[in-house]
Design a protein around this motif. Structure first.
Motif, mmCIF file in Angstrom:
data_model
loop_
_atom_site.group_PDB
_atom_site.id
_atom_site.type_symbol
_atom_site.label_atom_id
_atom_site.label_comp_id
_atom_site.label_asym_id
_atom_site.label_seq_id
_atom_site.Cartn_x
_atom_site.Cartn_y
_atom_site.Cartn_z
ATOM 1 N N VAL A 91 0.930 -1.097 -0.249
ATOM 2 C CA VAL A 91 -0.143 -0.113 -0.071
ATOM 3 C C VAL A 91 0.913 1.434 -0.012
ATOM 4 C CG1 VAL A 91 -1.789 1.175 1.401
ATOM 5 C CG2 VAL A 91 -1.819 -1.247 1.354
ATOM 6 N N CYS A 92 0.602 2.263 -0.968
ATOM 7 C CA CYS A 92 1.320 3.476 -0.802
ATOM 8 C C CYS A 92 0.827 4.286 -0.051
ATOM 9 C CB CYS A 92 1.105 4.081 -2.247
ATOM 10 S SG CYS A 92 1.932 5.882 -2.245
ATOM 11 N N SER A 93 1.656 4.761 1.035
ATOM 12 C CA SER A 93 1.273 5.652 2.121
ATOM 13 C C SER A 93 0.847 7.075 1.758
ATOM 14 C CB SER A 93 2.077 5.569 3.334
ATOM 15 O OG SER A 93 3.216 6.195 2.870
ATOM 16 N N GLY A 94 1.081 7.520 0.310
ATOM 17 C CA GLY A 94 0.781 8.645 -0.332
ATOM 18 C C GLY A 94 -0.736 8.743 -0.746
ATOM 19 N N GLU A 123 -5.276 -17.538 9.890
ATOM 20 C CA GLU A 123 -5.155 -16.747 9.004
ATOM 21 C C GLU A 123 -4.013 -15.851 9.036
ATOM 22 O OE1 GLU A 123 -7.884 -13.444 6.551
ATOM 23 O OE2 GLU A 123 -8.948 -14.934 7.864
ATOM 24 N N VAL A 124 -3.243 -15.228 8.219
ATOM 25 C CA VAL A 124 -2.254 -14.539 8.183
ATOM 26 C C VAL A 124 -2.782 -13.377 7.071
ATOM 27 C CG1 VAL A 124 0.304 -13.867 8.059
ATOM 28 C CG2 VAL A 124 -0.521 -15.947 8.734
ATOM 29 N N THR A 125 -2.605 -11.909 7.691
ATOM 30 C CA THR A 125 -2.743 -11.098 6.607
ATOM 31 C C THR A 125 -1.411 -9.987 6.852
ATOM 32 O OG1 THR A 125 -5.014 -10.913 6.805
ATOM 33 C CG2 THR A 125 -4.105 -8.934 6.068
ATOM 34 N N VAL A 126 -0.687 -9.830 5.718
ATOM 35 C CA VAL A 126 0.516 -9.135 5.729
ATOM 36 C C VAL A 126 0.287 -8.052 5.091
ATOM 37 C CG1 VAL A 126 2.968 -8.837 5.338
ATOM 38 C CG2 VAL A 126 2.022 -10.993 6.082
ATOM 39 N N THR A 127 0.408 -6.618 5.260
ATOM 40 C CA THR A 127 0.268 -5.469 4.606
ATOM 41 C C THR A 127 1.703 -4.802 4.604
ATOM 42 O OG1 THR A 127 -2.234 -5.422 4.831
ATOM 43 C CG2 THR A 127 -1.101 -3.489 4.054
ATOM 44 N N TYR A 128 2.388 -4.465 3.373
ATOM 45 C CA TYR A 128 3.322 -3.546 3.398
ATOM 46 C C TYR A 128 3.007 -2.170 2.951
ATOM 47 C CZ TYR A 128 5.776 -8.165 2.880
ATOM 48 O OH TYR A 128 5.997 -9.364 3.176
ATOM 49 N N TYR A 129 3.749 -1.605 3.650
ATOM 50 C CA TYR A 129 3.397 0.123 3.313
ATOM 51 C C TYR A 129 4.605 0.758 2.866
ATOM 52 C CZ TYR A 129 -1.088 -0.526 6.003
ATOM 53 O OH TYR A 129 -2.157 -1.185 6.277
ATOM 54 N N GLY A 130 4.481 1.732 2.103
ATOM 55 C CA GLY A 130 5.831 2.449 1.349
ATOM 56 C C GLY A 130 5.075 3.488 0.516
ATOM 57 N N ARG A 131 6.057 3.952 -0.494
ATOM 58 C CA ARG A 131 5.340 5.112 -1.428
ATOM 59 C C ARG A 131 5.669 4.627 -2.640
ATOM 60 N NH1 ARG A 131 4.299 9.804 0.563
ATOM 61 N NH2 ARG A 131 4.971 11.105 -0.918
ATOM 62 N N PRO A 133 6.185 4.794 -6.908
ATOM 63 C CA PRO A 133 7.148 5.585 -7.711
ATOM 64 C C PRO A 133 6.601 7.070 -7.993
ATOM 65 C CG PRO A 133 6.782 3.344 -8.440
ATOM 66 C CD PRO A 133 6.014 3.316 -7.557
ATOM 67 N N GLU A 134 5.373 6.898 -8.139
ATOM 68 C CA GLU A 134 4.816 8.325 -8.329
ATOM 69 C C GLU A 134 4.737 9.380 -7.122
ATOM 70 O OE1 GLU A 134 3.153 5.686 -9.358
ATOM 71 O OE2 GLU A 134 3.536 5.610 -11.495
ATOM 72 N N CYS A 135 4.540 8.655 -6.059
ATOM 73 C CA CYS A 135 4.473 9.670 -4.841
ATOM 74 C C CYS A 135 5.873 9.841 -4.268
ATOM 75 C CB CYS A 135 3.654 8.885 -3.632
ATOM 76 S SG CYS A 135 1.915 9.039 -3.997
ATOM 77 N N ALA A 136 6.784 8.926 -4.592
ATOM 78 C CA ALA A 136 8.171 9.108 -4.214
ATOM 79 C C ALA A 136 8.749 10.205 -4.939
ATOM 80 C CB ALA A 136 8.932 7.532 -4.411
ATOM 81 N N ALA A 137 8.467 10.338 -6.425
ATOM 82 C CA ALA A 137 9.119 11.347 -7.155
ATOM 83 C C ALA A 137 8.532 12.757 -6.906
ATOM 84 C CB ALA A 137 8.617 10.926 -8.664
ATOM 85 N N LEU A 138 7.306 12.866 -5.910
ATOM 86 C CA LEU A 138 6.872 14.197 -5.473
ATOM 87 C C LEU A 138 7.828 14.546 -4.372
ATOM 88 C CD1 LEU A 138 3.077 13.742 -5.935
ATOM 89 C CD2 LEU A 138 4.504 14.844 -7.416
ATOM 90 N N GLY A 139 8.405 13.648 -3.749
ATOM 91 C CA GLY A 139 9.374 14.237 -2.546
ATOM 92 C C GLY A 139 8.822 13.560 -1.297
#
Length: 139
Positions: A91-94, A123-131, A133-139
């Motif tokens: 998931v993109c945090s942006g 049951e296992v639910t794993v969610t990765y968070y980050g940004r 490429p489009e949001c990372a490019a915005l800074g």
């Protein structure tokens, strides 16, 4: 025909024009639309489709286990038609974009027995968070 449409037909689920359009909108591997996004896309194909039809159909699809509700960080619920293929989410945090990811190992194996506190884990639910490429490019 989409994987979801095939599954619904195999179940004998009555495919009205509204239900078919909603299933077609949900076609794709990395689809995670909100109900409002599904409605907007469905209206492009079937202008008379109501918001209530979309919400009711999504509720039925979730109850049938054919679509997964995904909620992240208090954002609107999103609907994932990839219900029959084990995966987790990135998931993109942006912007909130969601992508399906398939782990190479068994996520159940990562939790040591000592950390299960007597739980029988089902049951296992794993969610990765980050940004993204489009949001990372915005800074």
């Amino acid at each position: 025909m989409s994987d979801l449409l095939h599954r619904l037909r195999d179940r004998g689920w009555r495919l009205t024009a509204q239900r078919r359009v909603i299933a077609e909108v949900l076609d794709g591997e990395h689809v995670h639309y909100t109900a409002d996004e599904i409605h907007a896309l469905a209206v492009e194909r079937l202008p008379e489709i109501s918001r209530a039809s979309v919400y009711n159909t999504l509720g039925e699809l979730v109850a049938l286990g054919e679509v997964i509700e995904v909620t992240t960080d208090g954002r609107a619920k999103r609907y994932d038609p990839n219900a029959h293929h084990p995966h987790q989410h990135l998931v993109c945090s942006g912007c909130g974009a969601i992508r399906d990811v398939r782990l190479s190992g068994d996520p159940m194996a990562v939790l040591p027995e000592a950390e299960r506190f007597g739980f029988t884990v089902s049951e296992v639910t794993v969610t990765y968070y980050g940004r993204c490429p489009e949001c990372a490019a915005l800074g």
